[in-house]
Design an enzyme around this catalytic site. Structure first.
Site, short mmCIF file in Angstrom:
data_model
loop_
_atom_site.label_atom_id
_atom_site.label_comp_id
_atom_site.label_asym_id
_atom_site.label_seq_id
_atom_site.Cartn_x
_atom_site.Cartn_y
_atom_site.Cartn_z
N ALA A 49 61.32 22.40 -14.22
CA ALA A 49 61.78 23.70 -14.72
C ALA A 49 62.21 23.69 -16.19
CB ALA A 49 62.89 24.23 -13.82
N ASP A 242 65.20 24.14 -9.64
CA ASP A 242 64.28 25.09 -10.28
C ASP A 242 64.92 26.45 -10.47
OD1 ASP A 242 62.46 22.95 -8.96
OD2 ASP A 242 61.32 23.91 -10.57
N ASN A 252 64.70 23.82 -5.09
CA ASN A 252 64.18 22.60 -5.72
C ASN A 252 62.94 22.18 -4.92
OD1 ASN A 252 64.42 20.51 -7.74
ND2 ASN A 252 64.98 19.11 -6.09
N LYS A 253 62.35 21.11 -5.33
CA LYS A 253 61.09 20.65 -4.73
C LYS A 253 61.17 20.61 -3.21
CE LYS A 253 58.06 19.95 -6.39
NZ LYS A 253 57.04 21.02 -6.50
O1 MRU Z 1 56.53 21.43 -9.15
P1 MRU Z 1 57.36 20.72 -10.17
O2 MRU Z 1 56.93 19.31 -10.43
O3 MRU Z 1 57.49 21.53 -11.45
O4 MRU Z 1 58.80 20.65 -9.52
C1 MRU Z 1 59.83 20.03 -10.21
C2 MRU Z 1 61.11 20.02 -9.47
O5 MRU Z 1 61.24 20.51 -8.38
C3 MRU Z 1 62.28 19.44 -10.20
O6 MRU Z 1 63.17 18.82 -9.33
C4 MRU Z 1 63.03 20.58 -10.93
O7 MRU Z 1 62.13 21.34 -11.70
C5 MRU Z 1 64.10 20.06 -11.80
S1 MRU Z 1 63.43 19.15 -13.17
C6 MRU Z 1 64.71 18.69 -14.16
#
Ligand code: MRU
Length: 357
Positions: A49, A242, A252-253
């Site tokens: 993000a 995110d 989050n992921k």
């Molecule tokens: O799909 P992505 O790789 O963009 O997902 C990333 C994540 O879920 C991270 O944990 C989140 O963006 C935080 S990054 C500091």
């Protein structure tokens, strides 16, 4: 990883480290067209993000700097079109929309003083603003790292999720920034890294980042998370975010929610580390956070090889962890604890709070 830059503004264009090729190849791509940069965000050349926010900021500056608009209404229409293009890339990562809002305010304030037919000053200011966003990201990560390190155990295992490192922010990372500063300040940690199917950010990116920094790690598959939380001596979990709603619910992921529930069951504190730009206080709860649905091929295929028959597939890229499972949210302005409606709104308004222990 202080020497790895996932994104950089140059006179030739915006340079991205192609994260799709890591860890096998370290390849940089230069983008001179904002539309191609937007496509690169959608296609995961850059992801995470905060880094997506920096990419959108640089992309807007890139688009405007190449504009041939002759009048302010033409330039404004083009500006809006550029912002809309970025807004369509990744719906959950709120730093993207934070960057668009910030640039819209900046554009309008510059437009008020613009010369009749010369928009060089607007273009230069937006390019400077994009680099300022990047500098702020780096500073935020360092501050998050310092606040968060105090919450890490002195020794033992810490689990993370996905990649919330330098590759995901353009600084030292949020969750991995906490881990980095903890290690730099004398904590003896081993990091448990789930591979993070389907896109393998844990295996490909977090494992690579930690290895570069010589931080001990053990890579596990996603379905080992519960086993290690029950038996593996994990002292804390720290993940990125995110989007964080006003009540602290955190997107989050995918897989983060299950990790947080299992953490509670096994008495492991679960921390979220994220910059203020990841807060979305316009949303009362996580139920309102839009969840990005990605292509079925990410699930049915691994590196282009089909591993499943042609069946119905679901691929939500994120899930929402209810605030009740989160021990604290670590930001660059300090550490928020429940009730998050109060603590997050105070931090968003600019209050600094010391890291709670
Ligand atoms: O799909 P992505 O790789 O963009 O997902 C990333 C994540 O879920 C991270 O944990 C989140 O963006 C935080 S990054 C500091």
């Amino acid at each position: 990883m202080r020497n790895v830059e996932p994104i950089r503004w140059t006179d030739e264009g915006v340079v991205l480290l192609d994260q799709r090729r890591l860890p096998g190849e370290v390849i940089y791509l230069t983008y001179t067209d904002y539309r191609e940069l937007a496509a690169a965000i959608k296609d995961m050349v850059i992801r995470g993000a905060p880094a997506i926010g920096v990419a959108a900021a640089m992309g807007i500056a890139l688009g405007v700097s190449h504009s041939r608009a002759k009048t302010l209404p033409e330039l404004r229409a083009e500006f809006k079109n550029i912002c809309d293009t970025f807004a369509r890339t990744r719906p959950t990562a709120v730093d993207l929309f934070w960057a668009i809002d910030r640039f819209t305010r900046k554009f309008e304030s510059l437009a008020q003083n613009a010369a009749q037919n010369n928009f060089d000053a607007i273009k230069d200011s937006l390019v400077e603003e994009a680099q300022q966003v990047h500098r702020e990201r780096r500073d935020a990560d360092e501050a998050i790292g310092r606040f968060g390190a105090e919450l890490m155990p002195a020794s033992g295992r810490v689990m993370t999720q996905c990649n919330a490192g330098a590759l995901a922010t353009g600084g030292i990372g949020t969750a991995l920034g906490v881990i980095r500063i903890a290690v730099e300040t004398g904590h003896t940690l081993e990091i448990l890294v789930p591979e993070t199917r389907p896109y393998l950010q844990g295996a490909r990116l977090t494992a690579w980042e930690l290895q570069q920094d010589k931080i001990p790690l053990t890579l596990i598959t996603d379905n080992m998370v519960g086993h290690f939380l029950k038996t593996g001596g994990v002292g804390a979990i720290v993940v990125g975010a995110d989007r964080i709603a006003a009540n602290g619910d955190t997107a989050n992921k995918i897989g983060t929610y299950a990790m947080a529930v299992l953490a509670r069951e096994n008495h492991v504190p679960f921390f979220v580390a994220a910059p203020i730009s990841t807060l979305d206080l316009s949303l009362a709860s996580g139920e309102q956070i839009p969840i990005e649905q990605r292509a079925a091929a990410e699930v049915t295929h691994v590196y282009g090889v089909r591993v499943a028959p042609e069946v119905n597939v679901a691929n939500p890229a994120f899930d929402v962890t209810p605030a009740k499972f989160i021990a604290a949210i670590i930001t660059e302005r300090g550490v928020a604890r429940a009730p998050y409606e109060d603590s997050l709104s105070r931090l968003a308004a600019g209050a600094q709070t010391p890291a709670a222990r």
